[in-house]
Design a protein around this motif. Structure first.
Motif, PDB file in Angstrom:
ATOM      1  N   GLY A 306     -31.968  -6.896  15.387  1.00 18.88           N
ATOM      2  CA  GLY A 306     -31.374  -5.737  16.052  1.00 18.88           C
ATOM      3  C   GLY A 306     -30.590  -4.828  15.120  1.00 18.88           C
ATOM      4  N   CYS A 307     -30.851  -4.888  13.811  1.00 17.09           N
ATOM      5  CA  CYS A 307     -30.142  -4.030  12.845  1.00 17.09           C
ATOM      6  C   CYS A 307     -30.777  -2.640  12.825  1.00 17.09           C
ATOM      7  CB  CYS A 307     -30.166  -4.645  11.449  1.00 17.09           C
ATOM      8  SG  CYS A 307     -29.461  -3.571  10.173  1.00 17.09           S
ATOM      9  N   LEU A 308     -29.965  -1.633  13.130  1.00 14.61           N
ATOM     10  CA  LEU A 308     -30.493  -0.275  13.171  1.00 14.61           C
ATOM     11  C   LEU A 308     -30.798   0.278  11.779  1.00 14.61           C
ATOM     12  CD1 LEU A 308     -28.459   1.512  15.995  1.00 14.61           C
ATOM     13  CD2 LEU A 308     -30.630   0.283  16.124  1.00 14.61           C
ATOM     14  N   LEU A 309     -30.068  -0.174  10.768  1.00 11.22           N
ATOM     15  CA  LEU A 309     -30.348   0.299   9.416  1.00 11.22           C
ATOM     16  C   LEU A 309     -31.710  -0.207   8.941  1.00 11.22           C
ATOM     17  CD1 LEU A 309     -26.940   0.009   7.495  1.00 11.22           C
ATOM     18  CD2 LEU A 309     -27.920   1.983   8.670  1.00 11.22           C
ATOM     19  N   GLN A 310     -31.997  -1.466   9.216  1.00  3.83           N
ATOM     20  CA  GLN A 310     -33.299  -2.013   8.847  1.00  3.83           C
ATOM     21  C   GLN A 310     -34.415  -1.302   9.611  1.00  3.83           C
ATOM     22  OE1 GLN A 310     -34.217  -4.121   6.538  1.00  3.83           O
ATOM     23  NE2 GLN A 310     -32.207  -4.757   5.799  1.00  3.83           N
ATOM     24  N   GLN A 311     -34.147  -1.018  10.872  1.00  6.75           N
ATOM     25  CA  GLN A 311     -35.148  -0.310  11.679  1.00  6.75           C
ATOM     26  C   GLN A 311     -35.382   1.098  11.123  1.00  6.75           C
ATOM     27  OE1 GLN A 311     -34.395  -0.301  15.938  1.00  6.75           O
ATOM     28  NE2 GLN A 311     -35.575   1.589  16.217  1.00  6.75           N
ATOM     29  N   ALA A 312     -34.299   1.781  10.746  1.00 12.55           N
ATOM     30  CA  ALA A 312     -34.421   3.125  10.176  1.00 12.55           C
ATOM     31  C   ALA A 312     -35.179   3.088   8.848  1.00 12.55           C
ATOM     32  CB  ALA A 312     -33.039   3.746   9.987  1.00 12.55           C
ATOM     33  N   ASP A 314     -37.506   0.873   8.056  1.00 10.54           N
ATOM     34  CA  ASP A 314     -38.914   0.634   8.399  1.00 10.54           C
ATOM     35  C   ASP A 314     -39.587   1.904   8.911  1.00 10.54           C
ATOM     36  OD1 ASP A 314     -38.554  -1.991   7.653  1.00 10.54           O
ATOM     37  OD2 ASP A 314     -38.242  -2.726   9.693  1.00 10.54           O
ATOM     38  N   GLU A 315     -38.798   2.782   9.526  1.00 14.52           N
ATOM     39  CA  GLU A 315     -39.349   4.025  10.074  1.00 14.52           C
ATOM     40  C   GLU A 315     -39.350   5.158   9.041  1.00 14.52           C
ATOM     41  OE1 GLU A 315     -36.895   4.734  13.454  1.00 14.52           O
ATOM     42  OE2 GLU A 315     -37.848   3.178  14.691  1.00 14.52           O
ATOM     43  N   GLY A 316     -38.910   4.863   7.816  1.00 12.19           N
ATOM     44  CA  GLY A 316     -38.900   5.869   6.764  1.00 12.19           C
ATOM     45  C   GLY A 316     -37.736   6.835   6.826  1.00 12.19           C
ATOM     46  N   LYS A 317     -36.716   6.510   7.608  1.00 11.95           N
ATOM     47  CA  LYS A 317     -35.556   7.406   7.737  1.00 11.95           C
ATOM     48  C   LYS A 317     -34.463   7.084   6.712  1.00 11.95           C
ATOM     49  CE  LYS A 317     -36.403   7.975  12.692  1.00 11.95           C
ATOM     50  NZ  LYS A 317     -35.867   7.706  14.051  1.00 11.95           N
ATOM     51  N   LEU A 323     -30.865   1.327   0.681  1.00 14.99           N
ATOM     52  CA  LEU A 323     -30.362   0.154   1.400  1.00 14.99           C
ATOM     53  C   LEU A 323     -30.183  -1.014   0.442  1.00 14.99           C
ATOM     54  CD1 LEU A 323     -29.505  -0.948   4.137  1.00 14.99           C
ATOM     55  CD2 LEU A 323     -31.892  -1.547   4.594  1.00 14.99           C
ATOM     56  N   GLU A 324     -31.074  -1.136  -0.519  1.00 12.86           N
ATOM     57  CA  GLU A 324     -30.947  -2.182  -1.527  1.00 12.86           C
ATOM     58  C   GLU A 324     -29.684  -1.979  -2.367  1.00 12.86           C
ATOM     59  OE1 GLU A 324     -33.363  -3.948  -5.420  1.00 12.86           O
ATOM     60  OE2 GLU A 324     -34.338  -2.523  -4.065  1.00 12.86           O
ATOM     61  N   SER A 325     -29.377  -0.730  -2.711  1.00 12.51           N
ATOM     62  CA  SER A 325     -28.157  -0.431  -3.463  1.00 12.51           C
ATOM     63  C   SER A 325     -26.922  -0.838  -2.668  1.00 12.51           C
ATOM     64  CB  SER A 325     -28.064   1.063  -3.796  1.00 12.51           C
ATOM     65  OG  SER A 325     -28.747   1.378  -4.970  1.00 12.51           O
ATOM     66  N   TYR A 326     -26.943  -0.565  -1.380  1.00 12.80           N
ATOM     67  CA  TYR A 326     -25.824  -0.971  -0.516  1.00 12.80           C
ATOM     68  C   TYR A 326     -25.604  -2.470  -0.603  1.00 12.80           C
ATOM     69  CZ  TYR A 326     -23.558  -2.527   3.767  1.00 12.80           C
ATOM     70  OH  TYR A 326     -22.742  -3.172   4.663  1.00 12.80           O
ATOM     71  N   HIS A 327     -26.685  -3.242  -0.527  1.00 14.81           N
ATOM     72  CA  HIS A 327     -26.541  -4.701  -0.574  1.00 14.81           C
ATOM     73  C   HIS A 327     -26.084  -5.174  -1.957  1.00 14.81           C
ATOM     74  CE1 HIS A 327     -27.782  -5.681   3.450  1.00 14.81           C
ATOM     75  NE2 HIS A 327     -28.864  -4.922   3.330  1.00 14.81           N
ATOM     76  N   LYS A 328     -26.505  -4.492  -3.023  1.00 14.43           N
ATOM     77  CA  LYS A 328     -26.027  -4.847  -4.354  1.00 14.43           C
ATOM     78  C   LYS A 328     -24.524  -4.599  -4.484  1.00 14.43           C
ATOM     79  CE  LYS A 328     -30.265  -4.086  -7.069  1.00 14.43           C
ATOM     80  NZ  LYS A 328     -30.899  -3.232  -8.120  1.00 14.43           N
TER      81      LYS A 328
END
Length: 345
Positions: A306-312, A314-317, A323-328
């Motif tokens: 249910g993560c909206l960032l992951q969904q966005a 996947d949708e190319g948004k 997102l990878e930089s955020y996790h780093k």
């Protein structure tokens, strides 16, 4: 008589530091009021320990002492100061007060917590380079810092003359992610002059600060946009590929056509451990519309259902590497600050 116990290295350092601070405080008050003229307004051009270069209303520079009651003072601060009736040992005045700041750029310090770097800035110029390599992760870290202090950033890719056609196309592809979310991106070459006129126009009527790792060519760009300024430049180390620290303290310069810029010391790291995790996520501007809408309130925006960032993503948004930089960044923040280099920003 009992032999005095020898101080360890830490105790000796603290004693020495305290002694030096007392000497500096005393030096700041060696000029008494009878030796000073009337108070006037000034601008901090640069700060050197317990001294500062202050610009008066006629753009004349005066090396001044700082009152020991003064709070923090950085390049860009607006101050009240009093000129000395006689110049003593190169000191021509005393700074007595600092006016409230409209903005302040800060950096986390290993020993002293968050420290101000420059004040009253309204634009951050993030200088990156193709040498030693273009790193979007480093750009992302600088963008987080810029968004945190609410200063509009502009991305400048320097030394583009070193790119062949294929490499330039690749750089275009990498930097398109920033254009897509509203950041201005400029290509500059101090050797060929590409982009210099556009950069001058973007700097006009702003008070800007240049930030970026050592060796990306910040001082060379200062020379390109301000040929009259003899900013010191340095070459990239042939052995390590890391730049040498060629600017030792932040310095403010004026454009003849209007506006100013601050050239800041070279920085090889950009730590963000002083920010809360929620703040880091907010500083990724394209994340904001999705924050707070995930299924779980403590969503880490990874494999959580249910993560909206992951969904966005996947949708190319949202660009997957953003997102990878955020996790780093979040992984680096999980380490304690004591693991960071004392000179990191």
């Amino acid at each position: 008589m009992a032999k005095r116990k020898k101080l360890n290295k830490g105790q000796s350092r603290r004693v020495s530091d305290n002694h030096n601070r007392r000497l500096k405080r005393n030096a700041a008050d060696t000029i008494d009021d009878s030796q000073l003229g009337p108070q006037q307004e000034g601008l901090v051009i640069s700060r050197f320990g317990q001294h500062a270069d202050i610009e008066d209303s006629e753009q004349q520079i005066h090396r001044c002492n700082l009152r020991r009651t003064l709070g923090s003072l950085v390049t860009g601060d607006k101050v009240a100061w009093r000129p000395g009736l006689d110049t003593t040992q190169g000191i021509s005045g005393v700074v007595e007060a600092v006016h409230p700041r409209t903005t302040v750029l800060t950096r986390p310090d290993f020993y002293d917590g968050v420290k101000p770097v420059a004040a009253n800035i309204d634009q951050i110029v993030l200088v990156s380079s193709v040498l030693p390599e273009l790193s979007c992760h480093i750009i992302d870290r600088y963008l987080v810092a810029a968004e945190d202090v609410d200063m509009p950033p502009m991305i400048v890719l320097n030394k583009v003359d070193l790119l062949n056609d294929e490499q330039r196309t690749q750089a275009d592809s990498q930097l398109q992610r920033y254009r897509d979310i509203g950041y201005q991106v400029l290509y500059v070459s101090c050797d060929t002059g590409e982009g210099v006129a556009q950069l001058k126009q973007a700097l006009k009527d702003h008070t800007s600060i240049f930030v970026g790792q050592s060796g990306v060519g910040k001082s060379s760009i200062v020379n390109a946009v301000m040929p009259e300024v003899a900013a010191i430049t340095g070459a990239v180390s042939d052995n390590s590929g890391l730049g040498q620290h060629t600017t030792t303290t932040a310095r403010l310069y004026h454009f003849p056509s209007g506006g100013s810029l601050v050239d800041s010391p070279g920085i090889r790291e950009f730590s963000l451990w002083h920010l809360a995790p929620e703040r880091v996520a907010w500083c990724f501007r394209e994340f904001r519309e999705y924050l707070g809408g995930c299924r779980f309130r403590d969503c880490k925006h990874g494999a959580d259902p249910g993560c909206l960032l992951q969904q966005a993503k996947d949708e190319g948004k949202i660009h997957p590497e953003r997102l990878e930089s955020y996790h780093k960044i979040m992984a680096a923040m999980a380490d304690k600050p004591t693991r960071h280099h004392p000179n990191s920003l």
